[in-house]
Design a protein around this motif. Structure first.
Motif, PDB file in Angstrom:
ATOM      1  N   THR A   2      56.666  55.128  56.328  1.00 41.41           N
ATOM      2  CA  THR A   2      57.155  54.045  57.189  1.00 41.41           C
ATOM      3  C   THR A   2      57.646  54.624  58.512  1.00 41.41           C
ATOM      4  O   THR A   2      58.402  55.598  58.530  1.00 41.41           O
ATOM      5  CB  THR A   2      58.326  53.315  56.492  1.00 41.41           C
ATOM      6  OG1 THR A   2      57.865  52.818  55.244  1.00 41.41           O
ATOM      7  CG2 THR A   2      58.859  52.170  57.345  1.00 41.41           C
ATOM      8  N   ARG A   3      57.182  54.020  59.619  1.00 42.35           N
ATOM      9  CA  ARG A   3      57.617  54.510  60.926  1.00 42.35           C
ATOM     10  C   ARG A   3      58.567  53.502  61.563  1.00 42.35           C
ATOM     11  O   ARG A   3      58.214  52.334  61.736  1.00 42.35           O
ATOM     12  CB  ARG A   3      56.408  54.716  61.840  1.00 42.35           C
ATOM     13  CG  ARG A   3      56.835  55.276  63.175  1.00 42.35           C
ATOM     14  CD  ARG A   3      55.666  55.511  64.095  1.00 42.35           C
ATOM     15  NE  ARG A   3      56.101  56.305  65.237  1.00 42.35           N
ATOM     16  CZ  ARG A   3      55.395  56.462  66.335  1.00 42.35           C
ATOM     17  NH1 ARG A   3      54.214  55.909  66.452  1.00 42.35           N
ATOM     18  NH2 ARG A   3      55.863  57.187  67.339  1.00 42.35           N
ATOM     19  N   VAL A   4      59.769  53.966  61.895  1.00 44.39           N
ATOM     20  CA  VAL A   4      60.773  53.093  62.507  1.00 44.39           C
ATOM     21  C   VAL A   4      61.033  53.567  63.937  1.00 44.39           C
ATOM     22  O   VAL A   4      61.261  54.755  64.172  1.00 44.39           O
ATOM     23  CB  VAL A   4      62.100  53.088  61.704  1.00 44.39           C
ATOM     24  CG1 VAL A   4      63.082  52.090  62.312  1.00 44.39           C
ATOM     25  CG2 VAL A   4      61.856  52.768  60.233  1.00 44.39           C
ATOM     26  N   LEU A  25      62.276  58.542  56.289  1.00 43.28           N
ATOM     27  CA  LEU A  25      61.410  57.705  57.121  1.00 43.28           C
ATOM     28  C   LEU A  25      61.113  58.432  58.439  1.00 43.28           C
ATOM     29  O   LEU A  25      61.899  59.269  58.883  1.00 43.28           O
ATOM     30  CB  LEU A  25      62.071  56.345  57.381  1.00 43.28           C
ATOM     31  CG  LEU A  25      61.898  55.313  56.254  1.00 43.28           C
ATOM     32  CD1 LEU A  25      62.507  55.759  54.947  1.00 43.28           C
ATOM     33  CD2 LEU A  25      62.531  53.976  56.663  1.00 43.28           C
ATOM     34  N   GLY A 137      53.373  45.032  61.798  1.00 42.10           N
ATOM     35  CA  GLY A 137      54.263  45.988  62.446  1.00 42.10           C
ATOM     36  C   GLY A 137      54.812  45.477  63.766  1.00 42.10           C
ATOM     37  O   GLY A 137      54.761  44.276  64.049  1.00 42.10           O
ATOM     38  N   ASP A 151      56.360  50.408  62.175  1.00 44.63           N
ATOM     39  CA  ASP A 151      56.470  49.353  61.148  1.00 44.63           C
ATOM     40  C   ASP A 151      57.659  48.435  61.425  1.00 44.63           C
ATOM     41  O   ASP A 151      57.631  47.253  61.092  1.00 44.63           O
ATOM     42  CB  ASP A 151      56.616  50.005  59.775  1.00 44.63           C
ATOM     43  CG  ASP A 151      55.377  50.816  59.422  1.00 44.63           C
ATOM     44  OD1 ASP A 151      54.307  50.214  59.278  1.00 44.63           O
ATOM     45  OD2 ASP A 151      55.489  52.061  59.363  1.00 44.63           O
ATOM     46  N   TRP A 152      58.725  49.027  61.983  1.00 43.01           N
ATOM     47  CA  TRP A 152      59.953  48.275  62.261  1.00 43.01           C
ATOM     48  C   TRP A 152      60.558  48.781  63.561  1.00 43.01           C
ATOM     49  O   TRP A 152      60.343  49.942  63.931  1.00 43.01           O
ATOM     50  CB  TRP A 152      60.983  48.489  61.133  1.00 43.01           C
ATOM     51  CG  TRP A 152      60.557  47.955  59.803  1.00 43.01           C
ATOM     52  CD1 TRP A 152      59.831  48.628  58.852  1.00 43.01           C
ATOM     53  CD2 TRP A 152      60.812  46.663  59.266  1.00 43.01           C
ATOM     54  NE1 TRP A 152      59.630  47.829  57.766  1.00 43.01           N
ATOM     55  CE2 TRP A 152      60.222  46.604  57.982  1.00 43.01           C
ATOM     56  CE3 TRP A 152      61.498  45.548  59.733  1.00 43.01           C
ATOM     57  CZ2 TRP A 152      60.293  45.470  57.187  1.00 43.01           C
ATOM     58  CZ3 TRP A 152      61.572  44.417  58.925  1.00 43.01           C
ATOM     59  CH2 TRP A 152      60.970  44.379  57.670  1.00 43.01           C
ATOM     60  N   ARG A 273      59.944  41.802  62.612  1.00 44.83           N
ATOM     61  CA  ARG A 273      60.223  43.154  62.136  1.00 44.83           C
ATOM     62  C   ARG A 273      61.192  43.906  63.064  1.00 44.83           C
ATOM     63  O   ARG A 273      61.193  45.133  63.118  1.00 44.83           O
ATOM     64  CB  ARG A 273      58.910  43.923  61.998  1.00 44.83           C
ATOM     65  CG  ARG A 273      58.107  43.445  60.812  1.00 44.83           C
ATOM     66  CD  ARG A 273      56.737  44.066  60.801  1.00 44.83           C
ATOM     67  NE  ARG A 273      56.137  43.907  59.493  1.00 44.83           N
ATOM     68  CZ  ARG A 273      56.137  44.839  58.554  1.00 44.83           C
ATOM     69  NH1 ARG A 273      56.690  46.014  58.769  1.00 44.83           N
ATOM     70  NH2 ARG A 273      55.566  44.603  57.391  1.00 44.83           N
ATOM     71  N   LEU A 306      65.895  49.454  55.015  1.00 46.10           N
ATOM     72  CA  LEU A 306      64.523  49.870  55.349  1.00 46.10           C
ATOM     73  C   LEU A 306      63.990  50.891  54.355  1.00 46.10           C
ATOM     74  O   LEU A 306      62.772  51.012  54.173  1.00 46.10           O
ATOM     75  CB  LEU A 306      64.488  50.444  56.778  1.00 46.10           C
ATOM     76  CG  LEU A 306      64.612  49.383  57.879  1.00 46.10           C
ATOM     77  CD1 LEU A 306      64.931  50.024  59.225  1.00 46.10           C
ATOM     78  CD2 LEU A 306      63.317  48.574  57.974  1.00 46.10           C
ATOM     79  N   ASP A 312      61.360  44.178  53.213  1.00 46.81           N
ATOM     80  CA  ASP A 312      61.315  42.850  53.832  1.00 46.81           C
ATOM     81  C   ASP A 312      62.519  42.014  53.368  1.00 46.81           C
ATOM     82  O   ASP A 312      63.281  41.467  54.175  1.00 46.81           O
ATOM     83  CB  ASP A 312      59.984  42.178  53.446  1.00 46.81           C
ATOM     84  CG  ASP A 312      59.745  40.947  54.280  1.00 46.81           C
ATOM     85  OD1 ASP A 312      60.132  40.963  55.453  1.00 46.81           O
ATOM     86  OD2 ASP A 312      59.201  39.971  53.737  1.00 46.81           O
TER      87      ASP A 312
END
Ligand SMILES: Cc1cc2nc3c(=O)[nH]c(=O)nc-3n(C[C@H](O)[C@H](O)[C@H](O)COP(=O)(O)OP(=O)(O)OC[C@H]3O[C@@H](n4cnc5c(N)ncnc54)[C@H](O)[C@@H]3O)c2cc1C
Length: 384
Positions: A2-4, A25, A137, A151-152, A273, A306, A312
């Motif tokens: 997951t990419r934040v 993450l 995303g 992603d967020w 998101r 997250l 979600d």
């Protein structure tokens, strides 16, 4: 993985980044400025924030650089010292039964250093100008024309949040009728006023104030009329300081600034998101030192959500919860602090001062009071 993306490298953005990275993450931090902000601003860390910083592995550095404040005090401008509350009564509630006085500009380099050790660099000179979110995303637009996809997005880009504006999320609330002036002085106030703690709230219907010790300075916060030019207010500052204590010469003031203060909360803390955190989501007056602390609490709540199995649902719950805390706790407590400090009705003021004396004299009452004032209550489970 997951990419934040995190917008903003203030205390909230960097706390979110470190917590996310520790959860495994992938994090990208975009900061508008060329470096970390050097302004002193927030300078108090409450016990739950210290617990969170301990989880992140940074609390020892915060304690080493900061000033431990085991008590805080209430005063009346005319009557002097009223009551001192000792946070030692919170020993059963927290591993950190004290406040720590340290400017936020000293926390952010510590967080940056820990991020660098984990291979997370801050992308400076990268002002976020907008963001869009779809089912797969987020797309984040940067002023240099580049776009970053993740992603967020955690938007911790401060009170004037470009992300919040791009999402057209209302930021409703009030602006106080007066502005606040904060002066940093190299004077040692301890010898001048009896019963001083590192944090002191001073009641007065006109010239209420807060006297705060930081590792480098004493800071004095005073209300200032909205309709008077800054130069005029700074010119009369020495006279106002000499009403607090007159050393027979001008006070030595290292720095003074005047700013407008608001109480505002975003209409939603999660939009698609995108998660709004810290001042991007809520702002409040500085009485009680709740702003940065509650922003750090947002950052930790979002990072945990997250990293959860179902981000979600978890982020929706976290955003709702944090918004409720902002409205029901942070806004309520900070505004009540303002009303009490500046109360003009002599009977109401006297009754409140009596209450504070009675609270300080009774450890059970002190504990109940401090659970709220020190933000421990704001993090306890709530009834739905
Ligand atoms: C004078 C003063 C005294 C205060 N005292 C206290 C106190 O005692 N205790 C307390 O808890 N709180 C206090 N506060 C509030 C506290 O400073 C804020 O709540 C805190 O700074 C919020 O942190 P933040 O990371 O959300 O935002 P900020 O600290 O504002 O950080 C936002 C970051 O985002 C960057 N940025 C802005 N726009 C963009 C963009 N478009 N793209 C990318 N980056 C962007 C900024 O350059 C900055 O680095 C005080 C505030 C002031 C003004």
């Amino acid at each position: 993985m997951t990419r934040v993306i995190v917008a903003g490298a203030g205390p909230v953005g960097l706390t979110a980044a470190l917590a996310l990275s520790r959860h495994g993450l992938d994090v990208t931090v975009l900061e508008a400025g060329p470096d970390l902000a050097a302004e002193s601003r927030a300078s108090t860390f409450h016990p739950p924030t210290l617990e969170m910083l301990a989880e992140l592995g940074v609390v020892d550095e915060v304690l080493a650089r900061g000033l431990t404040a085991p008590t805080f005090a209430y005063r009346d401008r005319a009557a002097g010292h009223i009551a001192t509350l000792n946070l030692a009564v919170l020993a059963q509630d927290t591993a950190y039964p004290y406040r720590v006085q340290l400017e936020q500009s000293k926390l952010t380099p510590i967080l940056r250093e820990h991020l660098a050790r984990r291979g997370v660099q801050i992308r400076f000179d990268s002002r976020v100008t907008g963001a869009s979110s779809d089912e797969t995303g987020v797309g984040v637009h940067v002023a240099d024309g580049s776009a970053v996809r993740g992603d967020w997005l955690v938007a911790a880009d401060g009170a004037h949040s470009a992300v919040r504006r791009a999402l057209q999320t209302p930021f409703e609330g009030i602006t106080y009728p007066e502005r606040f002036l904060v002066a940093s002085t190299s004077e040692e106030l301890t010898g001048w006023l009896d019963g001083l703690a590192a944090v002191n709230y001073v009641f007065d219907p006109v010239d209420w104030s807060v006297l705060l010790r930081t590792p480098d300075h004493w800071r004095v916060l005073l209300p200032t009329p909205d309709d008077s030019p800054d130069e005029a207010e700074l010119a009369r500052l020495d006279g106002r300081l000499r009403q607090i204590h007159d050393p027979g010469r001008p006070w030595q003031v290292a720095h003074a600034s005047i700013y407008r203060v608001h109480q505002r909360v975003a209409a939603s803390f999660r939009v698609g998101r995108v998660l709004l955190a810290g001042d991007a989501a809520h702002v409040n007056n500085p009485l009680g030192g709740l702003g940065m602390n509650s922003g750090i609490h947002d950052a930790i709540a979002y990072a945990d959500a997250l990293a959860a199995g179902d981000p979600d649902t978890a982020t929706a719950q976290a955003a709702d919860r944090r918004r409720r805390v902002a409205l029901e706790f942070t806004q309520a407590v900070s505004h009540r602090n303002y009303e009490r400090l500046s109360a003009t009705d002599p009977a109401a003021r006297a009754a409140h001062l009596d209450q504070l004396r009675a609270t300080a004299a009774d450890p059970a009452r002190t504990r109940a009071y401090l659970l709220r004032a020190c933000m421990i209550e704001s993090l306890r489970p709530v009834t739905p």
